[in-house]
Scaffold this active site. Structure first.
Site, PDB file in Angstrom:
ATOM      1  N   GLY A 173      41.957  59.692  19.639  1.00  0.00           N
ATOM      2  CA  GLY A 173      40.697  59.249  19.875  1.00  0.00           C
ATOM      3  C   GLY A 173      39.713  58.756  18.822  1.00  0.00           C
ATOM      4  O   GLY A 173      40.316  59.177  17.693  1.00  0.00           O
ATOM      5  N   VAL A 180      41.426  59.757  15.251  1.00  0.00           N
ATOM      6  CA  VAL A 180      42.421  60.975  15.211  1.00  0.00           C
ATOM      7  C   VAL A 180      43.676  60.595  15.832  1.00  0.00           C
ATOM      8  O   VAL A 180      43.791  59.909  16.809  1.00  0.00           O
ATOM      9  CB  VAL A 180      41.658  62.120  16.107  1.00  0.00           C
ATOM     10  N   ASP A 283      28.262  71.251  14.984  1.00  0.00           N
ATOM     11  CA  ASP A 283      28.854  70.023  15.616  1.00  0.00           C
ATOM     12  C   ASP A 283      29.356  70.574  17.030  1.00  0.00           C
ATOM     13  O   ASP A 283      30.405  70.203  17.366  1.00  0.00           O
ATOM     14  CB  ASP A 283      29.602  69.123  14.871  1.00  0.00           C
TER      15      ASP A 283
HETATM   16  P1  ATP Z   1      32.280  62.997  17.007  1.00  0.00           P
HETATM   17  O1  ATP Z   1      33.089  61.833  15.976  1.00  0.00           O
HETATM   18  O2  ATP Z   1      30.983  62.630  17.473  1.00  0.00           O
HETATM   19  O3  ATP Z   1      32.563  64.419  16.413  1.00  0.00           O
HETATM   20  P2  ATP Z   1      34.446  63.283  18.865  1.00  0.00           P
HETATM   21  O4  ATP Z   1      34.761  64.869  18.491  1.00  0.00           O
HETATM   22  O5  ATP Z   1      34.992  62.995  20.234  1.00  0.00           O
HETATM   23  O6  ATP Z   1      33.282  63.002  18.360  1.00  0.00           O
HETATM   24  P3  ATP Z   1      36.756  63.265  16.999  1.00  0.00           P
HETATM   25  O7  ATP Z   1      36.329  64.307  16.247  1.00  0.00           O
HETATM   26  O8  ATP Z   1      37.209  61.701  15.845  1.00  0.00           O
HETATM   27  O9  ATP Z   1      35.680  62.550  17.779  1.00  0.00           O
HETATM   28  O10 ATP Z   1      37.932  63.150  17.651  1.00  0.00           O
HETATM   29  C1  ATP Z   1      38.466  62.201  18.692  1.00  0.00           C
HETATM   30  C2  ATP Z   1      39.273  62.836  19.810  1.00  0.00           C
HETATM   31  O11 ATP Z   1      40.623  63.301  19.223  1.00  0.00           O
HETATM   32  C3  ATP Z   1      38.483  64.137  20.404  1.00  0.00           C
HETATM   33  O12 ATP Z   1      37.925  63.781  21.450  1.00  0.00           O
HETATM   34  C4  ATP Z   1      39.776  64.788  20.795  1.00  0.00           C
HETATM   35  O13 ATP Z   1      40.210  64.512  22.091  1.00  0.00           O
HETATM   36  C5  ATP Z   1      40.996  64.282  20.004  1.00  0.00           C
HETATM   37  N1  ATP Z   1      41.501  65.201  19.074  1.00  0.00           N
HETATM   38  C6  ATP Z   1      40.721  65.902  17.972  1.00  0.00           C
HETATM   39  N2  ATP Z   1      41.430  66.825  17.036  1.00  0.00           N
HETATM   40  C7  ATP Z   1      42.394  66.901  17.917  1.00  0.00           C
HETATM   41  C8  ATP Z   1      43.570  68.073  17.991  1.00  0.00           C
HETATM   42  N3  ATP Z   1      43.574  68.864  16.855  1.00  0.00           N
HETATM   43  N4  ATP Z   1      44.471  68.208  18.711  1.00  0.00           N
HETATM   44  C9  ATP Z   1      44.432  67.025  19.730  1.00  0.00           C
HETATM   45  N5  ATP Z   1      43.238  66.452  19.736  1.00  0.00           N
HETATM   46  C10 ATP Z   1      42.485  66.097  19.056  1.00  0.00           C
END
Ligand code: ATP
Ligand code: MG
Length: 418
Positions: A173, A180, A283
């Site tokens: 994502g 990520v 957050d």
């Molecule tokens: P923001 O940047 O505003 O915090 P966000 O949380 O959606 O938004 P990211 O933290 O970059 O963005 O995460 C992107 C996506 O990756 C998440 O929505 C989640 O679905 C996935 N993700 C993040 N960390 C993990 C993990 N440890 N295991 C599985 N999926 C994950």
């Protein structure tokens, strides 16, 4: 050729792995695995899905040396199974015995239908089980296991992570700050989630961020995502954490209250843990609450590094719907502000809550967390003592596990066969 990069099992490099999938009441199907270290829990479920097409298999079991069944529901548990299996293979080799296939027992939600192996690339050696429990009674297998997990911990927990050891796979994502990825860590054989953030900052600030992230090594709670290390390469930082195979809560549609309740308990415990370390999350929102098929719920993306938060904030555009009013108006941020975000995360419109049927304690919990005046919101101990949290604080991970498995299954069936 199968080779597994898991510590002491390099000796097994030239072995082909044969997985014997036991079919209830009708023998077994042998599956010869060539994909080696790339083998994931999901791959095994896919093959089981082809062997037992009418059953919805969400997990499988294997037998330990005492014949006790151990459930496998995640990549992590699969690694443990493979480690165990290779220790028994080693034992069989030392004793000059025939190598037994790895026997697994699918666990289906529905009774399996007709066996259908057409199109499946397996060597069929169906027949009665030739399995006899491997006689591993001396200390060899258990000491190898211990060694492997200790080594693994060492590699993962002392900041030895580096780009060369990581193979990036799918994109999980994108967020405001970065992307990520699901990744494979070659030395440990572990699947990770790696968040890559582009940051054009000085070396000095990079060092500051690295030292601020140090505290993550000390975070030790089953409600907080495991941290394996971070490193800078050129103008980007990679933060390596535990991979959660259920992903984040924002992608789930309706969450029934008895599931949501157990999730809320884990989130409250995770927050309470962070607050006890004097860390504010900053957050709290559904995309930072992760679930897995074992039914665990863990918080991620909390603001331990002020410098990292500031550096990302420079490129951040837009508003955050989960922010407490006092934060939006620029007033002081505190535990109360995390509590607001907790409330709004669980009351959020259609993506998270089922329309209608909200219980009285649930509505009360949300209302209390979202009091306009920060001081009127529940304090940490009041959150834990709230009837809604108490009601679901029973440690029943199976409820969340089943719900995650079912949702993943639905998603997969909507996507259709690969
Ligand atoms: P923001 O940047 O505003 O915090 P966000 O949380 O959606 O938004 P990211 O933290 O970059 O963005 O995460 C992107 C996506 O990756 C998440 O929505 C989640 O679905 C996935 N993700 C993040 N960390 C993990 C993990 N440890 N295991 C599985 N999926 C994950
Ligand atoms: Mg996030």
């Amino acid at each position: 050729m199968l080779w597994l990069a898991i510590g002491p099992f390099h000796a097994m490099e030239n072995q082909v792995l044969v997985i014997r999938i036991k079919i209830p009441n009708s023998g077994a199907v042998d599956w010869t695995v060539h994909s080696g270290p790339q083998l994931l829990f999901r791959d095994v479920l896919d093959v089981i899905g082809q062997v037992l097409p009418e059953a919805t298999t969400t997990a499988f079991e294997y037998e330990d040396e005492d014949g006790d069944r151990i459930t496998v529901r995640s990549d992590e548990e699969m690694k443990a199974m493979l480690s165990y299996y290779y220790s028994t293979v080693m034992e069989q080799q030392v004793n000059g015995q025939l190598i037994e296939p790895l026997q697994i027992f699918p666990r289906a939600c529905k009774p399996p239908g007709e066996r259908n192996i057409h199109g499946l690339k397996v060597n069929t050696r169906a027949g009665p089980s030739q399995h006899s429990s491997p006689a591993v009674s001396d200390s060899l297998s258990s000491s190898s296991l211990k060694k492997s997990s200790a080594e693994l911990k060492k590699i993962l927990a002392n900041g030895q992570m580096n780009e060369q050891d990581i193979r990036y796979r799918d994109t999980l994502g994108h967020g405001n700050g970065g992307t990520v990825y699901k990744a494979y860590h070659v030395p440990s054989g572990k699947i990770l989630a790696v968040k890559v953030i582009l940051l054009d900052i000085t070396l000095e600030l990079q060092k500051q961020i690295m030292s601020e992230l140090e505290i993550l090594y000390k975070c030790d709670s089953s409600y907080i995502i495991g941290f394996y290390g971070a490193f800078f390469v050129e103008n980007r930082i990679s933060i390596c954490t535990e991979f959660m195979d259920g992903g984040s809560l924002d992608v789930y549609r309706k969450i029934p209250e008895h599931v949501l309740g157990r999730i809320a308990v884990a989130v409250v415990k995770g927050l309470t843990y962070l607050w006890s370390l004097k860390i504010l999350h900053r957050d709290v929102k559904p995309s930072n609450m992760l679930v897995n098929t074992r039914g665990q719920v863990k918080l991620c993306d909390f603001g331990v590094s002020t410098q990292l938060v500031n550096s990302i904030a420079k490129t951040y555009v837009g508003t955050n719907a989960y922010m407490a009013p006092e934060r939006i108006s620029g007033e002081q941020y505190g535990i109360h502000s995390d509590v607001w975000s907790l409330g709004i995360s669980f009351m959020e419109d259609s993506p998270v809550l089922p329309v209608g049927e909200f219980s009285e304690p649930f509505v009360h919990f949300i209302t209390q967390c979202m009091r306009k005046q920060p001081k009127e919101r529940p304090a940490p101990e009041e959150l834990m003592g709230h009837p809604f949290i108490m009601q679901f604080n029973d440690g029943n991970a199976a409820v969340v596990s089943m719900w995650v498995c079912r949702a993943l299954e639905e998603r997969r069936s909507q996507k259709g066969p690969p």
